[in-house]
Design a protein around this motif. Structure first.
Motif, PDB file in Angstrom:
ATOM      1  N   CYS A  60      -7.576  14.689   7.409  1.00  0.00           N
ATOM      2  CA  CYS A  60      -6.990  13.742   8.339  1.00  0.00           C
ATOM      3  C   CYS A  60      -7.065  12.220   7.437  1.00  0.00           C
ATOM      4  O   CYS A  60      -6.065  11.630   7.373  1.00  0.00           O
ATOM      5  N   ALA A  61      -8.111  12.174   6.760  1.00  0.00           N
ATOM      6  CA  ALA A  61      -8.278  10.750   6.217  1.00  0.00           C
ATOM      7  C   ALA A  61      -6.878  10.539   5.249  1.00  0.00           C
ATOM      8  O   ALA A  61      -6.585   9.513   4.756  1.00  0.00           O
ATOM      9  N   ALA A  62      -6.789  11.429   4.474  1.00  0.00           N
ATOM     10  CA  ALA A  62      -5.618  11.571   3.351  1.00  0.00           C
ATOM     11  C   ALA A  62      -4.213  11.470   3.987  1.00  0.00           C
ATOM     12  O   ALA A  62      -3.688  10.326   3.598  1.00  0.00           O
ATOM     13  N   LEU A  63      -4.171  11.749   5.353  1.00  0.00           N
ATOM     14  CA  LEU A  63      -2.878  11.530   6.120  1.00  0.00           C
ATOM     15  C   LEU A  63      -2.992  10.237   6.597  1.00  0.00           C
ATOM     16  O   LEU A  63      -1.726   9.617   6.657  1.00  0.00           O
ATOM     17  N   ILE A  64      -3.902   9.888   7.187  1.00  0.00           N
ATOM     18  CA  ILE A  64      -3.962   8.377   7.641  1.00  0.00           C
ATOM     19  C   ILE A  64      -3.767   7.271   6.350  1.00  0.00           C
ATOM     20  O   ILE A  64      -2.905   6.247   6.491  1.00  0.00           O
ATOM     21  N   ALA A  65      -4.309   7.544   5.056  1.00  0.00           N
ATOM     22  CA  ALA A  65      -4.017   6.576   3.975  1.00  0.00           C
ATOM     23  C   ALA A  65      -2.323   6.489   3.774  1.00  0.00           C
ATOM     24  O   ALA A  65      -2.056   5.572   3.365  1.00  0.00           O
ATOM     25  N   LEU A  66      -2.091   7.973   4.018  1.00  0.00           N
ATOM     26  CA  LEU A  66      -0.430   8.010   3.404  1.00  0.00           C
ATOM     27  C   LEU A  66       0.379   7.183   4.733  1.00  0.00           C
ATOM     28  O   LEU A  66       1.161   6.686   4.465  1.00  0.00           O
ATOM     29  N   LYS A  67       0.021   7.708   5.800  1.00  0.00           N
ATOM     30  CA  LYS A  67       0.897   7.248   7.039  1.00  0.00           C
ATOM     31  C   LYS A  67       0.440   6.095   7.780  1.00  0.00           C
ATOM     32  O   LYS A  67       1.122   5.670   8.600  1.00  0.00           O
TER      33      LYS A  67
END
Lengths: 235, 628, 187
Positions: free
Chosen positions: B405-412
Motif C-alpha cells: 500500500c505504501a508504495a502505491l501511496i508514494a506513487l499516487k
C-alpha cells in the motif's frame, strides 16, 4: 511533592524514585507483591506472571511496569489473588512437585507463595512429565522436575558468573526446560561451580547442592519461620 | 537432496556457510537452516562447531535450535513429510491421506522409520488453504494432495528418488486471485514510486511534525521524506497485519527516535504469515514482490533507514531464491544499494531471512528476536521496536500488504488512497478465503465490504454455518452476523476468512485451533504455556466423550486468566475459538457431554491396559467402567 | 419425647479410608489425642479403620487418604463419593498423588517386569501376579480429584494433627476451613 513521586497501591500511597518498577517501589515500602521469577538483584524477566496487578484498571506485571506518579495499582484484591492461585496451580500440575521428597521444602519460594495464597490443591489434572535429573556434577544436582522457567540461573550465570552455563530451552511444553552449556548436555562437562551465583539463585528445587540437603532441619527453614509475604519484603 | 550427515560433510559444508554469514551470531537462524539443509540435521557436534564459530555460548545456540519446529536436533529422515494441519486441510481430508501414506510406508505418524528413511507428521497451517491438502516435504511445499499422489509419493520415497526429480506440477503453487483491486491488479513499474516520492516537494502546512531525523541522519538535501510522511498521513494507512496501528505514527516515531553511535534505522517486512487461513502475503511476494520491496524502500526513505529485512516464514522456503533474484534486479537497476536513484547517501538494502516454523514470530518483538538469532520469545514492552528494535536500533515492522500500500501511496498520493474504503479504514483489503466455497483464493475489496458480499462472490452452495475471520485468534461469526463489515470499525482482520457450511462440526474447528495454540505457545509465560495445554486437554476430553459441564466452566476460567495475565497476544486470544463457539454453537459441545456429573479426564479402563497385558488377565475385575 | 428438652442435634456421620497411602494421615488424625473425645460428641463413624465397617453407607463427610493407584481404589473412591455429601482429600497422596505418583514417569510394564521378573533375589519361576483377587494397578497413580469431584483438600505429608483439628472444627461449625501459616504444609 508526594503527588509527583508516589502512586497508590491498594489505596496506600507508595513513594518511588524515577526508574523504579512497581514491585521495586512496593518492596522498598514494605509491601508484598507475590512473585516467583523476579529477584531484586536481577533484571525483571516477567514470565511467571504471579506479580500481575491492575494498573489503572489494566492487567500488567508489577516487575516490568515502571512506577509513574499518580497511577492506581490494585494488588491484593480477591480477583488478583484468585488468578495468582490459578497460576500457582498451573505451575504445580505442569511439573512434578512432590514436596515431601524435595530437599528444598521450606526454602522453596513456589511452595511458600502457594502457602501464602492459600492454595489447597493443584486443582487441574497433573501432566506428570518425564523430566531428566542430572547428577553428573560432583557438587551439584539438577532436578528439572521442579523447573518453573524463571531464568534466574541463566541471568546469574551470564551476568554475575560470566559463564553462560544455562540457557532457556524448548518451546512451550516441548524440549528441555533449561539447556546446559555442554555438548553432552551434562552439568559435569561445564565449568559450573557450587560457589557460582547461579548455584544459589534457584527459587525452587532444581539447582541443589549435594550433601547439605538436610543440614537445616525441616521446620527451621526460611519460610517455616515467616511466610513469603514477610520474608520476600525483608530480604 | 538432504541426506543424513557424516563427519566429512560437516567439515566441507559448514565453513562455507559460516563464511557466507561472516561468522555473525545474529545470523544464527540462517546459519542453522543452511547447515541443516546441507547436513540433514543439527547434530550436537555441529551445534558446538557453529557456537564456537559465531562466538556465542553453545547453550544459547542449542536454545535457538530447540525452539523452532523446523530445526532438528535429532536425526531426521532423509524424507521429512509434514502435513499442513489447519482445519481447512482437515476438511479436505488430510487425515485420511496422512494415514494412507503412513500405512504405505509402514510407519507411525511422528516416528522415524527404522531405516531412518522417512518420517510423517503434521505441522501448523502452511498457507496453502486454497489449494490443500498441503504438505511440506523437506520443507518444500506441495499442494493439492490426493490419494493418487499419496500412492506415487510413497513409491518415490521407497525408491529414494531425489526431491528434484519429483513431478514438478506437485510443487506448483497457484495465486488464485479471484478479485483484484488496486494492489492485486497493479502493473507496477519498479522505481516509479520512489521517483514520485523523491520528486514530491514538501507541501505547505503539511510538513510532518518533526524534522529532527533530517538533521541527524537523512541524506543531505532531501526534502522528500517529510513530504512522503505527509502523504502517508493523508492516506490514513493502517497496519494490514490485523491490529491496524497507524502507519504514519509508527514511521514518525521511528524517524524521531534518536540514533546512538554506529546505529541505523531498520525496516522489517513481516512475512511470517502464520495465522492459519491466511495466504495473501505469499501471493504478494510471488507476483508483486517489486511493489513490496519498493514499499520498504519508500519506508526507509521516510524514516531514514539503511537496512531492511524480509522475515519470510519457513513454510515459504521456495520463495527465497525468486525473491533474491528480484532484489538482485533492483540492485542492478539502482533501486537498492548505495546512492539509490543516484541520490548521494541514499543507501538502503534488503535481505530475506527465513523463519523456521514458529507462529509466535509473527509478533513483532519475537520476530526481531528471531532476526537476531534467538528463540522467538516476545520482548517486554515498552520499550517498543520503533525506539529499541533490531539490535536496539529504531525499527519499523510492517506487514507485507502495508508496504505494498505504501508504495502505491508514494506513487499516487495519500488523497487518492483515502478515497478508497471507509473513513476509518482507507484503501483495500486482500482477503484469503478458504473452506466451504466454490472458488477459494484471494479477494481484494475496498474496506467496508460485508462478509455476505464476499461469500456471494466466492460461490457458496451450501448453507453457511459460520465464518472464522482472522484465523484462530480472530472472531467466529455466525449466520446472523454475515452483514458485518471488514474494517477497523467492525471486524479488523489480517484477512483470513475460513468458511464452514452447515455440515461442519464447529467443535472440531475449535478443537483444531486449541491444539494449534498449544503447539505454538512460546512457553515464556505461565498462563499461556500451561493454559493452552490445559485447554487442549479439556477439548480432548470433550472430544473423547468424557466431558461434563465442569470442563466447560474450566474453559471459561482459563479464558479469564489467560486474557489478562498473558505476556502477549497469543495467550490473550488463545481461548477465543472456544469461547466464540461455546457462545454461538453450544450444542456442538453439549452433545458430547458424557454426563452432568464429574467425569475423569482419562479412560479408567484403558488405564488398566498395561497391567492386563502384563498379567494376562481379562476377567471382570480386570476392567473398570467409565463411570459408576 | 420430652417437650421441654430440645432434640439432640444429630451427630454427623463420617467415613474415612486410605487408598494408595501409608495410613500416616490416619495416624496424624489420631494424634489429635484427647480432642478425639470432643470430636465424638459431634460425629459418629461409618466405614473407617476405627469401626472396621467394610462398606460406606450414607454419610455427611467422607475423608480419603491416599491417591488412586489400582482398580480397587477406584471402586472404594466411587463408593465414598456416592455416599458422602462432602468429600475431603486428606494428605499429599490424595491431593497430588504423593509418593506413589513418583512412579508416574516410568512405564508400568517396565516396573512390573523389574519387580517381579528381572530383579535379583526372586524365587525360581517368579512371575507377575495375576490372581483375580488382586486389583490391577493403573498405568499411572492419580490424585483423587482426577477421578471424582472433591469438595475440600487438606494437604500435608501428613497434615499435622492441629491442621486436621482446625479443618474439622471449622467444617463442623459451618465455617469454610482455613489454615494459616504453619498449618498449611505440602510436606
Amino acid at each position: 511533592m508526594s503527588e509527583q513521586n508516589s502512586f497508590l497501591l491498594d489505596g496506600e500511597e507508595i513513594p518511588f524514585s524515577p526508574g523504579q518498577t512497581v514491585i521495586q517501589a512496593a518492596k522498598a515500602a514494605g509491601k508484598y507483591i507475590p512473585h516467583l521469577c523476579w529477584h531484586p538483584d536481577f533484571a525483571p524477566h516477567g514470565s511467571c506472571k504471579l506479580c500481575t496487578v491492575k494498573v489503572n484498571g489494566r492487567f500488567g506485571s508489577a516487575c516490568t511496569t515502571a512506577a509513574t506518579a499518580g497511577m492506581n495499582v490494585d494488588n491484593r484484591t480477591p480477583e488478583l489473588d484468585d488468578k495468582r492461585r490459578t497460576l500457582l496451580q498451573l505451575l504445580f500440575v505442569e511439573g512434578n512437585h512432590f514436596c515431601p521428597s524435595c530437599e528444598k521444602s521450606g526454602n522453596c519460594l513456589l511452595q511458600a507463595t502457594a502457602y501464602d495464597l492459600g492454595m489447597m490443591s493443584p486443582h487441574f489434572d497433573h501432566f506428570f512429565p518425564d523430566r531428566p535429573v542430572d547428577a553428573s556434577h560432583p557438587d551439584m544436582l539438577l532436578d528439572f522436575n521442579r523447573c518453573i522457567m524463571c531464568a534466574l540461573c541463566v541471568q546469574a550465570s551470564r551476568e554475575v558468573d560470566g559463564k553462560n552455563v544455562f540457557a532457556m530451552g524448548g518451546r512451550g511444553m516441548r524440549g528441555r526446560r533449561v539447556i546446559v552449556n555442554s555438548e553432552s548436555g551434562r552439568l559435569a562437562d561445564t565449568d559450573f561451580a557450587a560457589t557460582d551465583r547461579a548455584a544459589n539463585v534457584c527459587p525452587v528445587g532444581v539447582i541443589l547442592k549435594k550433601r547439605v540437603g538436610f543440614a537445616v532441619p525441616i521446620g527451621q527453614r526460611t519460610y517455616d519461620k515467616a511466610p513469603a509475604s514477610i520474608v520476600e519484603v525483608v530480604k | 537432496m538432504q541426506a543424513s550427515s557424516s563427519p566429512q560433510e560437516i567439515s566441507t559444508a559448514l565453513p562455507a556457510i559460516l563464511a557466507r554469514h561472516g561468522h555473525d551470531g545474529t545470523r544464527l537462524m540462517q546459519i542453522l537452516r543452511e547447515a541443516q539443509e546441507a547436513e540433514g540435521w543439527l547434530s550436537p557436534a555441529l551445534l558446538t562447531e557453529i557456537a564456537r564459530a559465531v562466538g556465542r555460548p553453545r547453550a544459547e545456540v542449542e536454545g535457538t535450535a530447540a525452539f523452532y519446529s523446523f530445526f532438528h536436533t535429532r536425526p531426521r529422515g532423509k524424507y521429512c513429510v509434514l502435513w499442513s494441519d489447519n482445519i481447512t486441510d482437515r476438511m479436505l481430508g488430510n487425515r485420511e491421506l496422512l494415514k494412507a501414506l503412513c500405512s504405505k510406508l509402514w510407519l507411525e505418524p511422528g516416528r522415524l522409520s527404522e531405516d531412518g528413511l522417512v518420517s510423517v507428521n503434521t505441522t501448523s497451517c502452511t498457507g496453502m488453504c486454497d489449494q490443500g491438502p498441503a504438505v511440506l516435504v523437506n520443507y518444500r511445499a506441495i499442494t493439492r494432495m490426493t490419494m493418487e499422489r499419496v500412492d506415487a509419493m510413497a513409491e518415490l520415497i521407497r525408491n529414494q528418488v531425489p526431491l528434484a526429480e519429483w513431478p514438478a506440477e506437485w510443487f506448483a503453487v497457484e495465486d488464485n486471485v479471484r478479485r483484484a483491486d488496486i494492489l492485486l491488479s497493479s502493473r507496477f513499474e519498479p522505481g516509479s514510486a520512489l521517483r514520485a516520492a523523491v520528486a514530491r516537494a514538501s507541501a505547505d502546512g503539511l510538513v510532518a511534525s518533526n524534522d529532527r531525523s533530517v538533521r541527524e541522519s537523512l541524506p543531505h538535501g532531501l526534502v522528500g521524506p517529510t513530504a512522503l510522511l505527509d502523504e502517508i498521513r493523508l492516506s490514513n494507512l493502517r497496519g494490514r497485519g490485523g491490529a491496524g496501528f497507524s502507519t504514519r505514527l509508527k514511521w514518525e516515531a521511528c524517524r524521531n527516535a534518536p540514533l546512538k553511535e554506529g546505529q541505523t534505522r531498520i525496516v522489517i517486512c513481516n512475512a511470517d504469515e502464520g495465522e492459519p487461513g491466511t495466504f495473501k502475503d505469499r501471493v504478494l511476494l510471488t507476483s508483486h514482490a517489486d511493489l513490496v520491496f519498493e514499499g520498504m524502500t519508500v519506508a526507509a526513505y521516510a524514516v531514514g533507514a539503511t537496512r531492511g529485512f524480509v522475515y519470510l516464514r519457513g513454510e515459504y522456503r521456495y520463495l527465497l531464491e525468486p525473491l533474491q533474484e528480484v532484489l538482485a534486479r533492483r540492485r542492478a537497476a539502482g533501486l537498492l544499494g548505495r546512492n539509490i536513484l543516484g541520490i548521494p547517501g541514499a543507501d538502503f538494502d534488503i535481505e530475506v531471512h527465513l523463519g523456521a516454523g514458529a507462529y509466535i514470530c509473527g509478533e513483532e518483538s519475537a520476530l526481531i528476536e528471531s532476526l537476531e538469532g534467538k528463540p522467538g520469545r516476545p520482548r517486554i514492552r515498552p520499550p517498543f521496536p520503533v525506539t529499541h528494535g533490531y539490535l536496539e536500533q529504531p525499527t519499523i515492522v510492517n506487514n507485507v500488504e502495508t508496504f505494498a500500500c505504501a508504495a502505491l501511496i508514494a506513487l499516487k498520493g495519500g488523497e487518492w488512497f483515502a478515497t478508497i474504503g471507509t473513513r476509518q479504514s482507507t484503501g483495500t483489503k486482500i482477503l484469503s478465503v478458504s473452506g466451504d466455497v466454490e472458488r477459494p483464493g484471494l479477494y481484494e475489496y475496498p474496506f467496508g465490504v460485508s462478509v455476505a458480499e464476499v461469500l456471494q462472490d466466492c460461490g457458496v452452495t451450501n448453507c453457511i454455518q459460520a465464518v472464522q475471520v482472522s484465523g484462530p485468534s480472530g472472531v467466529c461469526i455466525g449466520q446472523d452476523e454475515l452483514d458485518r463489515k471488514i474494517g477497523f470499525e467492525d471486524i479488523p482482520t489480517a484477512g483470513a476468512l475460513m468458511v464452514f457450511d452447515c455440515t461442519r462440526d464447529m467443535f472440531d474447528v475449535a478443537h483444531n485451533f486449541a491444539h494449534f495454540f498449544a503447539h505454538e505457545s512460546c512457553g515464556f509465560c505461565t498462563p499461556c504455556r500451561v493454559g493452552t495445554q490445559i485447554v487442549a486437554r479439556l477439548m480432548d476430553k470433550l472430544a473423547s466423550g468424557h466431558g461434563s459441564p465442569y470442563d466447560i466452566n474450566e474453559m471459561f476460567k482459563m479464558h479469564r486468566l489467560m486474557q489478562g495475565a498473558s505476556h502477549c497476544g497469543l495467550g490473550n486470544t488463545a481461548c477465543n475459538p472456544m469461547i466464540d463457539t461455546l457462545t454461538k454453537f453450544k450444542p456442538a459441545y453439549e452433545r458430547r457431554l458424557k454426563s452432568l456429573d464429574f467425569v475423569p479426564g482419562f479412560d479408567l479402563d484403558a488405564a488398566l491396559s498395561q497391567a492386563r497385558q502384563m498379567t494376562g488377565r481379562d476377567d471382570a475385575a480386570a476392567h473398570l467402567a467409565g463411570t459408576d | 419425647m420430652n417437650a421441654t428438652t430440645p432434640p439432640a442435634k444429630p451427630k454427623l456421620r463420617v467415613a474415612t479410608t486410605s487408598l494408595a497411602g501409608c495410613f500416616g494421615c490416619h495416624m496424624s488424625f489420631l494424634d489429635i489425642d484427647e480432642r478425639l473425645l470432643q470430636l465424638l460428641e459431634l460425629v459418629e463413624f461409618d466405614r473407617s479403620p476405627i469401626t472396621d465397617i467394610k462398606h460406606c453407607g450414607p454419610c455427611d463427610l467422607g475423608i480419603i487418604e491416599g491417591g488412586v493407584c489400582n482398580a480397587e481404589n477406584v471402586h472404594v473412591l466411587r463408593e465414598f463419593r456416592k455416599n458422602c455429601k462432602v468429600l475431603v482429600a486428606l494428605g499429599a497422596c490424595a491431593v497430588n498423588g504423593g509418593l506413589p505418583a513418583q512412579r508416574n514417569h516410568l512405564d508400568l510394564r517396565d516396573i512390573l517386569e523389574a519387580v517381579y521378573e528381572t530383579e535379583g533375589g526372586l524365587a525360581q519361576g517368579a512371575h507377575i501376579p495375576n490372581d483375580p483377587e488382586l486389583p490391577l494397578p493403573l498405568n499411572k497413580v492419580h490424585p483423587i480429584h482426577e477421578v471424582v469431584k472433591v469438595d475440600y483438600f487438606l494437604p500435608g505429608c501428613p497434615p499435622p494433627a492441629d491442621a486436621i483439628w482446625k479443618f474439622l472444627t471449622d467444617l463442623l461449625a459451618g465455617r469454610t476451613p482455613h489454615l494459616g501459616h504453619g498449618l498449611l504444609h505440602y510436606d
